[in-house]
Design a protein around this motif. Sequence first.
Motif, PDB file in Angstrom:
ATOM      1  N   PHE A   1      -4.615  -9.314 -38.793  1.00  0.00           N
ATOM      2  CA  PHE A   1      -5.349  -8.792 -39.944  1.00  0.00           C
ATOM      3  C   PHE A   1      -6.707  -9.467 -40.079  1.00  0.00           C
ATOM      4  O   PHE A   1      -7.691  -8.851 -40.472  1.00  0.00           O
ATOM      5  N   TYR A   2      -6.759 -10.763 -39.739  1.00  0.00           N
ATOM      6  CA  TYR A   2      -8.016 -11.506 -39.844  1.00  0.00           C
ATOM      7  C   TYR A   2      -8.837 -11.441 -38.557  1.00  0.00           C
ATOM      8  O   TYR A   2      -9.761 -12.217 -38.370  1.00  0.00           O
ATOM      9  N   GLY A   3      -8.482 -10.518 -37.678  1.00  0.00           N
ATOM     10  CA  GLY A   3      -9.329 -10.242 -36.523  1.00  0.00           C
ATOM     11  C   GLY A   3      -8.956 -10.951 -35.247  1.00  0.00           C
ATOM     12  O   GLY A   3      -9.678 -10.867 -34.256  1.00  0.00           O
ATOM     13  N   GLY A   4      -7.822 -11.681 -35.230  1.00  0.00           N
ATOM     14  CA  GLY A   4      -7.404 -12.354 -34.006  1.00  0.00           C
ATOM     15  C   GLY A   4      -7.019 -11.369 -32.916  1.00  0.00           C
ATOM     16  O   GLY A   4      -6.510 -10.280 -33.197  1.00  0.00           O
ATOM     17  N   LEU A   5      -7.269 -11.742 -31.670  1.00  0.00           N
ATOM     18  CA  LEU A   5      -6.899 -10.922 -30.520  1.00  0.00           C
ATOM     19  C   LEU A   5      -6.076 -11.748 -29.548  1.00  0.00           C
ATOM     20  O   LEU A   5      -6.439 -12.882 -29.207  1.00  0.00           O
ATOM     21  N   ALA A   6      -4.950 -11.200 -29.112  1.00  0.00           N
ATOM     22  CA  ALA A   6      -4.066 -11.902 -28.185  1.00  0.00           C
ATOM     23  C   ALA A   6      -4.615 -11.810 -26.764  1.00  0.00           C
ATOM     24  O   ALA A   6      -5.047 -10.749 -26.321  1.00  0.00           O
TER      25      ALA A   6
ATOM     26  N   ARG B   1       0.729 -23.797 -52.683  1.00  0.00           N
ATOM     27  CA  ARG B   1      -0.097 -23.425 -51.531  1.00  0.00           C
ATOM     28  C   ARG B   1      -0.887 -22.168 -51.853  1.00  0.00           C
ATOM     29  O   ARG B   1      -0.334 -21.169 -52.324  1.00  0.00           O
ATOM     30  N   SER B   2      -2.197 -22.200 -51.638  1.00  0.00           N
ATOM     31  CA  SER B   2      -3.030 -21.026 -51.862  1.00  0.00           C
ATOM     32  C   SER B   2      -2.588 -19.870 -50.978  1.00  0.00           C
ATOM     33  O   SER B   2      -2.204 -20.065 -49.818  1.00  0.00           O
ATOM     34  N   LEU B   3      -2.656 -18.662 -51.522  1.00  0.00           N
ATOM     35  CA  LEU B   3      -2.352 -17.484 -50.726  1.00  0.00           C
ATOM     36  C   LEU B   3      -3.540 -17.178 -49.810  1.00  0.00           C
ATOM     37  O   LEU B   3      -4.694 -17.438 -50.184  1.00  0.00           O
ATOM     38  N   PRO B   4      -3.278 -16.636 -48.612  1.00  0.00           N
ATOM     39  CA  PRO B   4      -4.351 -16.444 -47.626  1.00  0.00           C
ATOM     40  C   PRO B   4      -5.505 -15.588 -48.110  1.00  0.00           C
ATOM     41  O   PRO B   4      -6.633 -15.766 -47.685  1.00  0.00           O
ATOM     42  N   PHE B   5      -5.248 -14.645 -49.022  1.00  0.00           N
ATOM     43  CA  PHE B   5      -6.294 -13.717 -49.434  1.00  0.00           C
ATOM     44  C   PHE B   5      -7.003 -14.117 -50.716  1.00  0.00           C
ATOM     45  O   PHE B   5      -7.938 -13.448 -51.138  1.00  0.00           O
ATOM     46  N   ASP B   6      -6.559 -15.193 -51.369  1.00  0.00           N
ATOM     47  CA  ASP B   6      -7.183 -15.577 -52.632  1.00  0.00           C
ATOM     48  C   ASP B   6      -6.891 -17.040 -52.912  1.00  0.00           C
ATOM     49  O   ASP B   6      -5.753 -17.414 -53.179  1.00  0.00           O
TER      50      ASP B   6
ATOM     51  N   LEU C   1     -14.719 -16.660 -38.542  1.00  0.00           N
ATOM     52  CA  LEU C   1     -13.394 -16.850 -39.146  1.00  0.00           C
ATOM     53  C   LEU C   1     -13.394 -17.936 -40.208  1.00  0.00           C
ATOM     54  O   LEU C   1     -12.696 -17.836 -41.221  1.00  0.00           O
ATOM     55  N   LEU C   2     -14.198 -18.977 -40.003  1.00  0.00           N
ATOM     56  CA  LEU C   2     -14.188 -20.103 -40.927  1.00  0.00           C
ATOM     57  C   LEU C   2     -14.855 -19.779 -42.263  1.00  0.00           C
ATOM     58  O   LEU C   2     -14.872 -20.613 -43.163  1.00  0.00           O
ATOM     59  N   GLU C   3     -15.375 -18.569 -42.402  1.00  0.00           N
ATOM     60  CA  GLU C   3     -15.866 -18.139 -43.702  1.00  0.00           C
ATOM     61  C   GLU C   3     -14.733 -17.685 -44.619  1.00  0.00           C
ATOM     62  O   GLU C   3     -14.949 -17.465 -45.807  1.00  0.00           O
ATOM     63  N   GLN C   4     -13.516 -17.539 -44.050  1.00  0.00           N
ATOM     64  CA  GLN C   4     -12.368 -17.212 -44.880  1.00  0.00           C
ATOM     65  C   GLN C   4     -12.042 -18.421 -45.757  1.00  0.00           C
ATOM     66  O   GLN C   4     -11.755 -19.503 -45.255  1.00  0.00           O
ATOM     67  N   PRO C   5     -12.071 -18.268 -47.099  1.00  0.00           N
ATOM     68  CA  PRO C   5     -11.956 -19.426 -47.999  1.00  0.00           C
ATOM     69  C   PRO C   5     -10.724 -20.289 -47.781  1.00  0.00           C
ATOM     70  O   PRO C   5     -10.818 -21.514 -47.771  1.00  0.00           O
TER      71      PRO C   5
ATOM     72  N   GLY D   1      -5.470  -4.357 -53.031  1.00  0.00           N
ATOM     73  CA  GLY D   1      -5.237  -5.591 -53.752  1.00  0.00           C
ATOM     74  C   GLY D   1      -5.929  -6.791 -53.158  1.00  0.00           C
ATOM     75  O   GLY D   1      -5.798  -7.893 -53.658  1.00  0.00           O
ATOM     76  N   LEU D   2      -6.688  -6.606 -52.100  1.00  0.00           N
ATOM     77  CA  LEU D   2      -7.386  -7.718 -51.473  1.00  0.00           C
ATOM     78  C   LEU D   2      -8.857  -7.692 -51.839  1.00  0.00           C
ATOM     79  O   LEU D   2      -9.428  -6.624 -52.033  1.00  0.00           O
ATOM     80  N   PRO D   3      -9.487  -8.855 -51.944  1.00  0.00           N
ATOM     81  CA  PRO D   3     -10.926  -8.866 -52.201  1.00  0.00           C
ATOM     82  C   PRO D   3     -11.661  -8.099 -51.110  1.00  0.00           C
ATOM     83  O   PRO D   3     -11.251  -8.107 -49.953  1.00  0.00           O
ATOM     84  N   ALA D   4     -12.737  -7.441 -51.466  1.00  0.00           N
ATOM     85  CA  ALA D   4     -13.463  -6.622 -50.492  1.00  0.00           C
ATOM     86  C   ALA D   4     -13.971  -7.437 -49.320  1.00  0.00           C
ATOM     87  O   ALA D   4     -14.159  -6.925 -48.228  1.00  0.00           O
ATOM     88  N   SER D   5     -14.188  -8.718 -49.510  1.00  0.00           N
ATOM     89  CA  SER D   5     -14.754  -9.556 -48.454  1.00  0.00           C
ATOM     90  C   SER D   5     -13.701 -10.298 -47.659  1.00  0.00           C
ATOM     91  O   SER D   5     -14.012 -11.206 -46.911  1.00  0.00           O
ATOM     92  N   THR D   6     -12.414  -9.909 -47.820  1.00  0.00           N
ATOM     93  CA  THR D   6     -11.357 -10.656 -47.144  1.00  0.00           C
ATOM     94  C   THR D   6     -11.572 -10.690 -45.636  1.00  0.00           C
ATOM     95  O   THR D   6     -11.447 -11.718 -44.998  1.00  0.00           O
TER      96      THR D   6
END
Length: 304
Positions: A130-135, A227-232, A151-155, A75-80
């Motif tokens: 999910f968006y690639g963060g590392l602790a 509020r926009s959802l994180p994936f769209d 990361l800033l390419e995430q809309p 259900g997520l865009p391929a480029s998420t």
Amino acid sequence: MSAEKVSTSALAKRRGVSVKAVFAELSQRGWIVRLNEQWELTNAGRQQGGEVVSSERFGQYIVWPDSLALDESDGLPASTVLPARSHVTVSQLAEPLGISPAQLNTVLAELHWIKRAKPKGWELTHHGAFYGGLARETKDNIPYVIWPDNLLEQPVLKHSVGVVAGELSSILQLDRTYHADYPDFLRAEQQQAANFLSLDGHAHRYLMTQRVDNWLYLAGINHAINRSLPFDMTLVSDFYLPDVGVYIECVDRSREADYLKFIDTKRQRYKKAGLTLIELSEADTQQLDAVLPRLLKPLGVEFS
């Protein structure tokens, strides 16, 4: 290693695709990230059953459940989730943006990709993973997070940063691009006047959301509307509680079939993205004192 788990190479072989393609898919989904010339398992990957194992012959590598579903749409865009070249600190991400690292951290926290640690620092959430963060931790054991350099390419993050930085295209929402299949009735609906004002000054098109807004405001609960959802970027929630990462939707079940179909699709996308959603009916909004405390307290929401 569990008998039900196989290496990434074995996973690719059983599916008849290249190993490179499987690594790319796992990376795109945010289940692994490339760091220091090797693949590292993320928290999101662990939630899918991934494990890091070691052997004398191969060293450390990642194994997965043999039943791992890579060919099913989530259900997520391929480029998420975009493959990153490297990971960087928040300071490095913020430097070219005209905002401070502290401001960028608060934007990431508002998205619930990180949360404040006690006594100080920032902890990674499963959404951030999910968006690639590392602790990571400093030498003084203060937690912080490093992020993919793209990361800033995430809309949705790009939009939030633009609003904070005062960019007109973001403030005027010119950066929203609607899909061709976006419902016509919703496009028209968004042009309607918002005539119902809540106590905190928010304007609403419907009494349902106005009632909920008043209740949240009087209960002292930090909240956002639309509020926009994180994936769209084109999908918005009626309410978002950034302190706990909870979304609230008001659903009028007496409306037309197109609306109900859209709500069902939206509900499934919340679920597949692992977002916490509360749905309220018309009847619920008329007895919020009885309904919302019961739904919010188990989620850690504090209110007066």
